[in-house]
Design an enzyme around this catalytic site. Structure first.
Site, mmCIF file in Angstrom:
data_model
loop_
_atom_site.group_PDB
_atom_site.id
_atom_site.type_symbol
_atom_site.label_atom_id
_atom_site.label_comp_id
_atom_site.label_asym_id
_atom_site.label_seq_id
_atom_site.Cartn_x
_atom_site.Cartn_y
_atom_site.Cartn_z
ATOM 1 N N GLU A 161 0.805 -1.227 0.000
ATOM 2 C CA GLU A 161 0.000 0.000 0.000
ATOM 3 C C GLU A 161 0.842 1.283 0.000
ATOM 4 O O GLU A 161 0.800 2.069 0.957
ATOM 5 C CB GLU A 161 -0.960 0.009 1.189
ATOM 6 C CG GLU A 161 -1.926 -1.157 1.174
ATOM 7 C CD GLU A 161 -2.963 -1.107 2.292
ATOM 8 O OE1 GLU A 161 -2.914 -0.188 3.121
ATOM 9 O OE2 GLU A 161 -3.842 -1.985 2.316
ATOM 10 N N GLU A 356 -4.983 -8.661 1.063
ATOM 11 C CA GLU A 356 -5.690 -8.286 2.297
ATOM 12 C C GLU A 356 -7.166 -8.121 1.997
ATOM 13 O O GLU A 356 -7.525 -7.508 0.977
ATOM 14 C CB GLU A 356 -5.200 -6.932 2.848
ATOM 15 C CG GLU A 356 -3.867 -6.953 3.532
ATOM 16 C CD GLU A 356 -3.511 -5.584 4.113
ATOM 17 O OE1 GLU A 356 -4.419 -4.778 4.426
ATOM 18 O OE2 GLU A 356 -2.303 -5.323 4.241
HETATM 19 O O1 IFM Z 1 -4.328 -2.593 9.175
HETATM 20 C C1 IFM Z 1 -4.280 -2.192 7.854
HETATM 21 C C2 IFM Z 1 -3.063 -2.731 7.152
HETATM 22 O O2 IFM Z 1 -1.890 -2.384 7.804
HETATM 23 C C3 IFM Z 1 -2.988 -2.213 5.748
HETATM 24 N N1 IFM Z 1 -4.233 -2.402 5.037
HETATM 25 C C4 IFM Z 1 -5.468 -2.078 5.690
HETATM 26 C C5 IFM Z 1 -5.504 -2.666 7.088
HETATM 27 C C6 IFM Z 1 -6.814 -2.274 7.786
HETATM 28 O O3 IFM Z 1 -6.890 -0.896 7.911
#
Ligand code: IFM
Length: 450
Positions: A161, A356
């Protein structure tokens, strides 16, 4: 799902490890930022977090109990290289080495993310991503990871990210290091971060001790069509890759972060619109940024519904009153796990992972001592059904639930729980939530029970 589809869960170093100043670890930007008053809910920090640094063996046993095929974790850059480059902290290497061995002994495939937001503070003081040497800094971390871990780890992601560590860290300043920089600086940082990705890919390949599967994991809010009418699908596709209307939000877009990596060029529309802010971009930079990778990934949690307007332009569909939301206010939009991967695969044509996806719930321990989280089960079932549809159409390699365990949710501290495993931060006691038991069945049946 195909037989070799990977069912995993993910975490990141700062959010779970704790041991923030133990065994030679250096400070990172989050160590500094969370220790300043007023930034984080409740004054929380990651000093102890889930104490995973000391409890990783118990955590690996729990992963085995859930039946995970794979575990995606990030390495703490400052634990391995306290100054960011140069001297290696052998205790840090040993920690990850033991973690990797424990995973393998339990039949769980490790996936390493090199950088999940926790830049060493020593590098931040040298200008962080503004420093033109920053691509070499990430290359140093990649070299160490390849030399010390790639005999046993075959799967690596470079950046997690980048939208967040640039956009939230340096543009809006709501994440570490908490700076509000001019737009032009943030474009330069983004360009350096993309070059760092390219240098990390080259370095992993050069020093890898076996053929590696190397990927990149940005994030997006996916667009999905209101109906399956071709016009609406086209509207959603266009919206998915469009630039945000407001330049101050520029970091929230797919094409700026992914076209250079996968297509070897920045989107034309962006080059025009952002021209006043852009650094010098050379052919050599683009060649480096588009160093071939094996897999592409996205972290996708939600998105927006789109239809084709009567003027032939995509238009957002308003959400109805009472639209379902997670405890941290994010909309529940399962369609994104069908349309997101499909649109991304069409454009970039790379084997794909969801690195994720998951939800925050206000989970509690009930009178029976268990943690019942029907909302999370319902959320995951809805999203995974959509992903299963996508898997029938594209080369989809795996899914990593966020997160393995409750952890430090950045600005929100410990107030939001994303885990399959409940963590009582007072005692560090872990409890498998109902969703963990449910996920075990999904894994065992390879998604047939969805
Ligand atoms: O906790 C975060 C993670 O570190 C990066 N992506 C989103 C998750 C939830 O906010």
């Amino acid at each position: 799902m195909t037989r070799d589809f990977v069912w995993g869960a993910a975490t990141s170093a700062y959010q779970i490890e704790g041991a923030y100043d133990e065994d030679g670890k250096g400070r990172n930007v989050w160590d500094i930022y969370t220790h300043e008053p007023g930034h984080i809910f409740g004054g929380h920090n990651g000093d102890i977090a889930c104490d995973h640094y000391h409890r990783f063996r118990e955590d690996v046993s729990l992963m085995k109990e859930i039946g995970l095929n794979a575990y995606r974790f990030s390495v703490s850059w400052a634990r391995l290289l306290p100054e960011g480059t140069g001297k290696v902290n052998e205790a840090g290497v040993q920690f990850y080495s033991e973690l990797i061995d424990a995973l393998l002994e339990n039949g769980i495939t490790p996936y390493i993310t090199l950088h999940h937001w926790d830049m060493p503070y020593a590098l931040c003081k040298r200008g962080g991503w503004m420093n033109p040497e920053s691509p070499e800094w990430l290359a140093a971390l990649a070299k160490l990871a390849a030399e010390r871990f790639s005999d046993r780890v075959a799967h690596f992601f470079t950046l997690n990210e980048p939208q967040c560590f640039v956009g939230l860290g340096y543009l809006t300043g709501v994440h570490a290091p908490g700076l509000k920089c001019p737009l032009r600086d943030t474009f330069e940082m983004a360009h350096n971060a993309l070059k760092a990705h390219g240098r990390a890919v080259q370095t992993l390949r050069l020093y890898g001790k076996q053929p590696l599967e190397i990927g990149y994991a940005p994030t997006c809010s996916a667009a999905y069509p209101e109906t399956e009418r071709p016009e609406d699908v086209e509207a959603a596709r266009r919206a998915m890759f469009a630039l945000p209307e407001d330049d101050r939000n520029w970091a929230w877009n797919v094409s700026w972060w992914s076209d250079p990596v996968l297509l070897g060029r920045y989107p034309e529309e962006g080059l025009e619109r952002y021209a006043p802010y852009l650094p010098k971009i050379t052919e050599a930079d683009l060649k480096l940024i588009s160093e071939p990778i094996d897999v592409y990934a996205q972290n996708i949690y939600n998105g927006r519904c789109v239809r084709m307007g009567i003027d032939g332009q995509p238009e957002w569909v308003e959400r109805y009153a009472g639209f379902p939301r997670t405890s941290n206010g994010w909309p529940v939009t399962p369609e994104v796990l069908y349309w997101g991967p499909k649109f991304l695969y069409e454009r970039y044509k790379k084997p794909f992972y969801i690195t994720e996806n998951g939800m925050a719930c206000h989970d509690v321990v009930s009178l029976d001592g268990r943690v019942h989280d029907p909302n999370r089960i319902d959320f995951l079932a809805r999203y995974l059904r959509e992903l299963k549809k996508a898997a029938a159409e594209i080369d989809l390699r795996g899914f990593f639930q966020w997160s393995l365990m409750d952890n430090f949710e950045w600005k929100k501290g410990y107030s939001e729980r994303f885990g399959l495993i409940f963590v009582d931060y007072r005692t560090q006691k872990r409890i498998l939530k109902d969703s963990a038991e449910w996920y075990r069945e999904v894994i065992q049946t390879d998604g047939k029970n969805l």
